[in-house]
Design an enzyme around this catalytic site. Structure first.
Site, PDB file in Angstrom:
ATOM      1  N   ARG A   1       0.827  -1.207   0.000  1.00  0.00           N
ATOM      2  CA  ARG A   1       0.000   0.000   0.000  1.00  0.00           C
ATOM      3  C   ARG A   1       0.863   1.260   0.000  1.00  0.00           C
ATOM      4  NH1 ARG A   1      -5.114  -1.625   0.292  1.00  0.00           N
ATOM      5  NH2 ARG A   1      -5.451  -3.630   1.342  1.00  0.00           N
ATOM      6  N   ASP A   2       0.397   2.270  -0.744  1.00  0.00           N
ATOM      7  CA  ASP A   2       1.090   3.559  -0.753  1.00  0.00           C
ATOM      8  C   ASP A   2       1.012   4.179   0.643  1.00  0.00           C
ATOM      9  OD1 ASP A   2       1.883   5.719  -3.233  1.00  0.00           O
ATOM     10  OD2 ASP A   2       1.537   6.534  -1.226  1.00  0.00           O
ATOM     11  N   ILE A   3       2.110   4.741   1.077  1.00  0.00           N
ATOM     12  CA  ILE A   3       2.182   5.307   2.432  1.00  0.00           C
ATOM     13  C   ILE A   3       1.327   6.569   2.557  1.00  0.00           C
ATOM     14  CG2 ILE A   3       4.159   6.863   2.113  1.00  0.00           C
ATOM     15  CD1 ILE A   3       5.296   5.659   4.728  1.00  0.00           C
TER      16      ILE A   3
ATOM     17  N   ASN B   1       4.237   7.201 -13.491  1.00  0.00           N
ATOM     18  CA  ASN B   1       4.799   8.528 -13.701  1.00  0.00           C
ATOM     19  C   ASN B   1       6.251   8.415 -14.147  1.00  0.00           C
ATOM     20  OD1 ASN B   1       2.424   9.831 -12.780  1.00  0.00           O
ATOM     21  ND2 ASN B   1       3.037   9.517 -10.657  1.00  0.00           N
TER      22      ASN B   1
ATOM     23  N   GLU C   1       8.516  10.689  -8.143  1.00  0.00           N
ATOM     24  CA  GLU C   1       9.261  11.026  -6.916  1.00  0.00           C
ATOM     25  C   GLU C   1      10.242   9.928  -6.534  1.00  0.00           C
ATOM     26  OE1 GLU C   1       6.261  11.740  -4.015  1.00  0.00           O
ATOM     27  OE2 GLU C   1       5.698  13.694  -4.848  1.00  0.00           O
ATOM     28  N   VAL C   2       9.872   8.686  -6.768  1.00  0.00           N
ATOM     29  CA  VAL C   2      10.735   7.560  -6.405  1.00  0.00           C
ATOM     30  C   VAL C   2      11.250   6.925  -7.699  1.00  0.00           C
ATOM     31  CG1 VAL C   2      10.894   5.352  -5.219  1.00  0.00           C
ATOM     32  CG2 VAL C   2       9.450   7.173  -4.267  1.00  0.00           C
TER      33      VAL C   2
ATOM     34  N   HIS D   1       7.179   2.116 -10.784  1.00  0.00           N
ATOM     35  CA  HIS D   1       6.074   1.561 -10.020  1.00  0.00           C
ATOM     36  C   HIS D   1       4.773   1.914 -10.717  1.00  0.00           C
ATOM     37  CE1 HIS D   1       7.400   5.451  -8.474  1.00  0.00           C
ATOM     38  NE2 HIS D   1       6.116   5.738  -8.324  1.00  0.00           N
ATOM     39  N   MET D   2       3.818   1.025 -10.567  1.00  0.00           N
ATOM     40  CA  MET D   2       2.471   1.269 -11.074  1.00  0.00           C
ATOM     41  C   MET D   2       1.575   1.563  -9.887  1.00  0.00           C
ATOM     42  SD  MET D   2       0.163  -1.357 -13.262  1.00  0.00           S
ATOM     43  CE  MET D   2       1.195  -1.129 -14.696  1.00  0.00           C
ATOM     44  N   HIS D   3       0.889   2.697  -9.945  1.00  0.00           N
ATOM     45  CA  HIS D   3      -0.109   3.023  -8.924  1.00  0.00           C
ATOM     46  C   HIS D   3      -1.418   2.353  -9.330  1.00  0.00           C
ATOM     47  CE1 HIS D   3       2.118   6.622  -7.213  1.00  0.00           C
ATOM     48  NE2 HIS D   3       2.674   6.565  -8.403  1.00  0.00           N
TER      49      HIS D   3
HETATM   50  P1  AMP Z   1       5.652   8.749  -7.809  1.00  0.00           P
HETATM   51  O1  AMP Z   1       5.307  10.181  -7.593  1.00  0.00           O
HETATM   52  O2  AMP Z   1       4.927   8.132  -8.972  1.00  0.00           O
HETATM   53  O3  AMP Z   1       7.146   8.499  -7.844  1.00  0.00           O
HETATM   54  O4  AMP Z   1       5.060   7.982  -6.547  1.00  0.00           O
HETATM   55  C1  AMP Z   1       5.840   7.579  -5.450  1.00  0.00           C
HETATM   56  C2  AMP Z   1       4.869   7.068  -4.418  1.00  0.00           C
HETATM   57  O5  AMP Z   1       5.586   6.325  -3.450  1.00  0.00           O
HETATM   58  C3  AMP Z   1       4.099   8.157  -3.681  1.00  0.00           C
HETATM   59  O6  AMP Z   1       2.705   7.993  -3.888  1.00  0.00           O
HETATM   60  C4  AMP Z   1       4.510   7.952  -2.234  1.00  0.00           C
HETATM   61  O7  AMP Z   1       3.455   8.198  -1.340  1.00  0.00           O
HETATM   62  C5  AMP Z   1       4.935   6.500  -2.224  1.00  0.00           C
HETATM   63  N1  AMP Z   1       5.882   6.112  -1.185  1.00  0.00           N
HETATM   64  C6  AMP Z   1       7.053   6.723  -0.873  1.00  0.00           C
HETATM   65  N2  AMP Z   1       7.676   6.073   0.130  1.00  0.00           N
HETATM   66  C7  AMP Z   1       6.875   5.007   0.448  1.00  0.00           C
HETATM   67  C8  AMP Z   1       6.957   3.953   1.407  1.00  0.00           C
HETATM   68  N3  AMP Z   1       7.986   3.853   2.267  1.00  0.00           N
HETATM   69  N4  AMP Z   1       5.955   3.054   1.453  1.00  0.00           N
HETATM   70  C9  AMP Z   1       4.908   3.149   0.616  1.00  0.00           C
HETATM   71  N5  AMP Z   1       4.764   4.115  -0.313  1.00  0.00           N
HETATM   72  C10 AMP Z   1       5.736   5.042  -0.399  1.00  0.00           C
END
Ligand code: AMP
Length: 117
Positions: A30-32, A88, A96-97, A101-103
């Site tokens: 799950r997304d944090i 993204n 951001e990461v 990853h697929m949301h």
């Molecule tokens: P993006 O903007 O597509 O790179 O999305 C990165 C996502 O990772 C964001 O929705 C964050 O809330 C999520 N995220 C960052 N750190 C964690 C974590 N430790 N556990 C779960 N989700 C995370």
């Protein structure tokens, strides 16, 4: 060599994030910071920084991400009403990461696809 992100630590469970799914190719959790009632991330176990870095040899993992999304949507009870899958890429995409990853987002009406227009 690409730099690892927190997602690699989650895959290896060095950070004890509950996993919704894991196999030899992908991991889901799950997304944090959920943006909808259901917000799950599905990631390849292999570190691929952005969609721009995807190679043909990654196609099995990328396809698995979709079949896992389908399974998790059913598990969450959101399959019939529908949901959105988002990836993204880089700054304009809002990434951001830097581990692709697929949301999987759903559980409520999601409105228009983009907010820029
Ligand atoms: P993006 O903007 O597509 O790179 O999305 C990165 C996502 O990772 C964001 O929705 C964050 O809330 C999520 N995220 C960052 N750190 C964690 C974590 N430790 N556990 C779960 N989700 C995370």
């Amino acid at each position: 060599m690409a730099e690892e992100t927190i997602f690699s630590k989650i895959i290896r469970q060095e950070i004890p994030t509950p996993l919704l799914y894991q196999d030899d190719l992908v991991t889901a959790f799950r997304d944090i910071s959920p943006q909808a009632d259901t917000h799950i991330l599905i990631i390849p176990n292999k570190l691929i920084p952005t969609v721009n870095d995807v190679q043909e040899s990654d196609e099995l993992a990328l396809g698995r991400m979709i079949t896992v999304a389908k399974k998790l949507a059913a598990d969450e009870g959101i399959a019939e009403d529908g949901y959105r899958l988002i990836m993204n890429c880089n700054s304009h995409g809002g990434q951001e990461v830097y581990h692709i990853h697929m949301h999987l987002v759903g559980g409520q009406p999601l409105g228009r696809m983009l907010s820029i227009k």
